[in-house]
Design an enzyme around this catalytic site. Sequence first.
Site, PDB file in Angstrom:
ATOM      1  N   CYS A 256       0.867  -1.183   0.000  1.00  0.00           N
ATOM      2  CA  CYS A 256       0.000   0.000   0.000  1.00  0.00           C
ATOM      3  C   CYS A 256       0.900   1.229   0.000  1.00  0.00           C
ATOM      4  CB  CYS A 256      -0.913   0.026   1.222  1.00  0.00           C
ATOM      5  SG  CYS A 256      -1.897   1.551   1.337  1.00  0.00           S
TER       6      CYS A 256
ATOM      7  N   HIS B  35     -11.836   4.021  -5.991  1.00  0.00           N
ATOM      8  CA  HIS B  35     -11.109   4.673  -4.900  1.00  0.00           C
ATOM      9  C   HIS B  35     -11.479   6.149  -4.845  1.00  0.00           C
ATOM     10  CE1 HIS B  35      -7.641   5.991  -2.475  1.00  0.00           C
ATOM     11  NE2 HIS B  35      -7.530   4.726  -2.108  1.00  0.00           N
TER      12      HIS B  35
ATOM     13  N   MET C 226      -4.644   5.214  -5.047  1.00  0.00           N
ATOM     14  CA  MET C 226      -3.717   4.402  -4.282  1.00  0.00           C
ATOM     15  C   MET C 226      -2.294   4.819  -4.629  1.00  0.00           C
ATOM     16  SD  MET C 226      -6.456   2.821  -5.767  1.00  0.00           S
ATOM     17  CE  MET C 226      -6.008   1.561  -6.943  1.00  0.00           C
TER      18      MET C 226
END
Length: 396
Positions: free
Chosen positions: A104, A310, A314
């Site tokens: 991440c 999202h 990201m």
Amino acid sequence: MSFKPQLKIPATYMRGGTSKGVFFNLSDLPEAAQQPGPARDALLLRVLGSPDPYGKQIDGMGNATSSTSKAVILSRSHQPGHDVDYLFGQVSIDKPLVDWSGNCGNQTAAVGAFAISNGLVDPARVPDNGICTVRIWQANIHKTIIAHVPIRDGQVQETGDFELDGVTFPAAEVKIEFIDPADGEGSLFPTGNRVDTLEVPGIGTLEATLINAGIPTVFVDAEAIGYQGTELQDEINNDPEALTRLEAIRAQGAIKMGLITDISEAASRGHTPKIAFVSAPKTYIASSGKVIEAEQLDLNVRALSMGKLHHAMMGTAAVAIATAAAIPGTLVNRAAGGGIRNQVIFGHPSGTLKVGAEAEQMGEQWQVTKAIMSRSARVLMEGWVRVPNPSESPTN
């Protein structure tokens, strides 16, 4: 019938970039959870409040989105030349699943700060004032990441005036360098092509750029799937048919990239690959109400995480965007106008993001040596999480 007391585990709740998660020092976890396996997964699921058929994670630390259902485990590094080992778990909201298949990038922004504050970085390497360079070993994908963390009076500086679209309040800037960010040990383009053809049942034939950089990502053209590249979350996430179509494309991309061998495996590998759709720059109104002018942008990008659009971007997908934009002939490069470029500014649902990549061609192959972006991070709460011991059941 008697019940055991809850476990009490030291933890820190942190925002990293446009995500939030629960951070642990590996040595603070119960012994059974200090090793990979069912005990660790069960613990993290219970901490976050998953699986939750209501989709709310009310009985845990998760906030019912992929951006806020995350766990990070850190320890002193066993890798030469590194300070901290960083392991990331994407915790499913409604399934009993922790996906360890990728990094991440947003949470990466908080890793250096946690490591410094929790004594995982040699104090001799932390200046009284200035920048501390934290050398991170990303254990999911076996890559090096460098975090440049500001220090003031010997403490991590968290407040500042750096603004990041998708985060309401300004904070201190943390510069992140992803070194050799091609994911895992495979090629930057796993098929050897900058553009591939996907045959997607029920949808047809689509061009796609399949890239391993930051995180494995499937890029398609927005107009080819009926979009403009200016969509916000509700337009996609409130349309079950759209989500099903996008998941079908993602699954076919995963097979083509060699990440899975059968379409049925895609459901248990929701974290990777990501799927994103790109377009030439277009003016739109971001989720904050701010007008994003086409003239500000090189291209527009919308990306999905764990089956939902999202709210911003990201961090690892931003690395993939920058890398693909730097290489002529990819769909991302085409959307950005073509040519050779070492950075792009792209529009996402919350605003804009600038990210750079250094790519070079070696014979017939392309390599990316580094990707760079700025994020921010701060501690939201620290102390202990309390959680019923998932390995124990009520006793009589």
